[in-house]
Scaffold this active site. Structure first.
Site, PDB file in Angstrom:
ATOM      1  N   GLU A   1     -11.314  -5.756   5.822  1.00 50.31           N
ATOM      2  CA  GLU A   1     -12.329  -5.873   6.871  1.00 50.31           C
ATOM      3  C   GLU A   1     -13.710  -5.478   6.345  1.00 50.31           C
ATOM      4  OE1 GLU A   1      -9.994  -3.739   6.444  1.00 50.31           O
ATOM      5  OE2 GLU A   1     -10.262  -1.831   7.489  1.00 50.31           O
TER       6      GLU A   1
ATOM      7  N   SER B   1      -4.521   0.905  -1.523  1.00 52.98           N
ATOM      8  CA  SER B   1      -4.326   2.290  -1.951  1.00 52.98           C
ATOM      9  C   SER B   1      -2.841   2.671  -1.877  1.00 52.98           C
ATOM     10  CB  SER B   1      -5.156   3.211  -1.065  1.00 52.98           C
ATOM     11  OG  SER B   1      -4.757   3.030   0.278  1.00 52.98           O
TER      12      SER B   1
ATOM     13  N   CYS C   1      -9.000  -1.281  -9.783  1.00 51.32           N
ATOM     14  CA  CYS C   1      -7.746  -0.553  -9.953  1.00 51.32           C
ATOM     15  C   CYS C   1      -7.403  -0.402 -11.424  1.00 51.32           C
ATOM     16  CB  CYS C   1      -6.614  -1.281  -9.241  1.00 51.32           C
ATOM     17  SG  CYS C   1      -6.254  -2.859  -9.990  1.00 51.32           S
TER      18      CYS C   1
ATOM     19  N   GLU D   1      -7.370   9.720  -7.284  1.00 51.14           N
ATOM     20  CA  GLU D   1      -8.054   8.479  -7.648  1.00 51.14           C
ATOM     21  C   GLU D   1      -9.459   8.560  -7.053  1.00 51.14           C
ATOM     22  OE1 GLU D   1      -6.812   4.796  -5.674  1.00 51.14           O
ATOM     23  OE2 GLU D   1      -7.346   3.663  -7.476  1.00 51.14           O
TER      24      GLU D   1
END
Ligand code: NAD
Length: 504
Positions: free
Chosen positions: A184, A234, A289, A389
């Site tokens: 989104e 995630s 990533c 992360e």
């Protein structure tokens, strides 16, 4: 900026049955231009009922699509490949507008996505099965692969073009109908791709987009006609999606987050290693990533390597991704920029040294969501900047004494997406490739994203599910095998036999 104050700007709708479908849910979100901090669009959020409508349209389209000739599906993929190629710049600029990455970087993402379309053009060959003549006397055995039905793809913000292209070309080339639920945060690219899919001749309803949030995702995970779910995002969300969708008997591949380590041995080419660390840590502002977020510097290599990295960082041009010459754009949202900056705040309290502080970069004073490239030294396990992360332009250096110490850190890390070794020693590289518990390994290559005719996937908390994404494993994911054992009537051999069938 509230949703209400964004009224009057462009609205990003769903795409159902080959056309734009404005939402009736009454729910929406704001899409920002991260370079200015202003609202760029409003995006519809689907209700469960709207997801049901999209699934119903896809179910209907699937029946005819799965019966279409392989050559027809391949032809659509060839056309789509050309259309995406012709529209590279439009797609890239739309990605830049809503994501913030530089246009050059966005063009790279479109290029990597195109590879997946090129792979899918070979679908007639990819779906060839095996055939065993005379498995028994007069009996042949063969395997065919059939599409699953309606499959869904849920994608992250950081690759609004490439990650959908990891999924849907193989899915629809295999004969499935596809429902994309894009991020989104940067949803517009999905509609541009949908229009190109239509222009390529893919029948209406085979490719659909539902915009939205958890409500849309939850319904896709529950809907009995959705047979498989591909997810990229995630780790906490990937784990939850994997658990829920498998509970509902769906096939799932859920790719999660990462903490990618780059190991630099004392014999490495220092200049090459420094170039690689800076490119891989700060490309796309670290929102990849496969970004390198930790350098493991073995022994005496640490000081000169840090100096070489720092010198290169001072030359990175940070600014709006639309402006030619900038190399690093803003982060996706203000909240995310602030979260990334909080690692710089906490690092000294935990004993790490802030060598370069991106909060002091001139661009960080702009109204957009900017943070300059940042470098931390003396990072250690247990510190927040090591354990989590970060997904931003913060590179940490961990000083280690030996290869064995470095390997232990990588293998103890809960994530296992990508890693790289920098060395001139082929034996050391080969040993690393054998020892390391990570799904994608680079040898003097910092971002080892596999080419499209292999498959992409990490290990451990970076992937939940059995099959990696795109390439041969993608074709396997989007099809199921059917084994046919066949005998044709031969009056000479036919007789009644109640024994268990055996090979004779
Ligand atoms: P995210 O997990 O927040 O969102 C991913 C998708 O899931 C979006 O479409 C979002 O709308 C949806 N979503 C978010 N929360 C949800 C919830 N609670 N329930 C259901 N759906 C939900 O990820 P992001 O911030 O968009 O992307 C960044 C993350 O993605 C990073 O962790 C990054 O490492 C990871 N990523 C992984 C890969 C990979 O190949 N392993 C590739 C790209 C990004």
């Amino acid at each position: 900026m509230t949703v209400e104050s964004a009224v009057g700007i462009r609205t990003v709708n769903h795409w159902i049955g080959g056309k734009l479908a404005p939402s009736r849910s009454g729910r929406s979100g704001v899409v920002y231009n991260p370079a200015t901090g202003e609202a760029a669009a409003s995006v519809d959020f689907a209700s469960a009922a709207e997801v049901d409508e999209a699934v119903a349209v896809a179910v209907e389209a699937f029946a005819a699509w799965r019966a279409s000739a392989l050559s027809r599906r391949a032809e659509c993929m060839f056309k789509l490949r050309d259309l995406v190629d012709q529209n590279r710049r439009r797609i890239a600029e739309l990605a830049t507008l809503e994501h913030g990455k530089t246009v050059a970087d966005a063009l790279g993402e479109v290029g990597r996505g195109l590879e997946n379309l090129e792979f899918a053009c070979g679908i007639p060959n990819l779906l060839k099965g095996g055939y065993s003549e005379q498995a028994s006397r007069g009996v042949d055995v063969y395997q065919i692969r059939q599409p699953l039905g309606v499959v869904a793809g849920i994608t992250p913000f950081n690759f609004p073009a490439m990650v959908p292209l990891w999924m849907f070309p193989n899915a629809i080339a295999c004969g499935n109908a596809f429902i994309l639920k894009p991020s989104e945060k940067d949803p517009s690219v999905s509609l541009l791709l949908a229009d190109l899919v239509r222009q390529a001749g893919v029948p209406d309803g085979v490719f659909n987009v539902v915009q939205g949030d958890k409500v849309a995702v939850d319904r896709l995970l529950e809907h009995p006609d959705v047979k498989a779910v591909s997810f990229v995002g995630s780790t906490p969300v990937a784990r939850a999606i994997y658990e829920r969708a498998t509970r509902n008997s769906k096939r799932v591949q859920a790719l999660g987050g990462a903490k990618n380590h780059m190991l630099v041995l004392p014999d490495a080419d220092l200049e090459m290693a420094a170039d690689a660390a800076v490119s891989a840590a700060f490309g796309s502002a670290g929102e990849r990533c496969m970004a390198i977020s930790v350098v493991l510097a073995v022994g005496a290599v640490a000081d000169p390597l840090i100096e070489a990295i720092r010198e290169r960082m001072s030359r990175i041009r940070v600014g709006p991704g639309m402006e030619e010459g900038n190399e690093m754009g803003p982060l996706i949202t203000r909240e995310h920029r602030d979260r990334v900056a909080s690692f710089l705040e906490a690092a000294p309290r935990e004993g790490a040294e802030v060598v370069v502080d991106g909060r002091e970069a001139p661009a960080a004073k702009h109204s957009g969501f900017f943070l300059g490239a940042s470098l931390l030294d003396n990072v250690k396990p247990g510190m927040r900047c090591y354990e989590e992360e970060i997904f931003g332009p913060v590179l940490g250096v961990v000083r280690v004494n030996s290869y064995a110490d470095a390997l232990r850190l990588i293998n103890d890390n809960p994530y296992g997406n990508g890693t790289a070794i920098f060395t001139r020693d082929g034996g050391a590289a080969r040993r690393f490739q054998f020892d390391v518990e990570v799904g994608m390994v680079g040898v003097n290559v910092p971002v080892p994203v596999p080419v499209s005719y292999y498959s992409f996937g990490g290990w451990k908390a970076s992937l939940f599910g059995d099959l990696h994404m795109y390439g041969p494993e993608g074709v396997q994911f989007y099809t199921r095998a059917k084994l046919v054992t066949s005998r044709w009537p031969d009056p000479g051999t036919s007789k009644v036999d109640l024994g268990f069938p055996q090979v004779r």
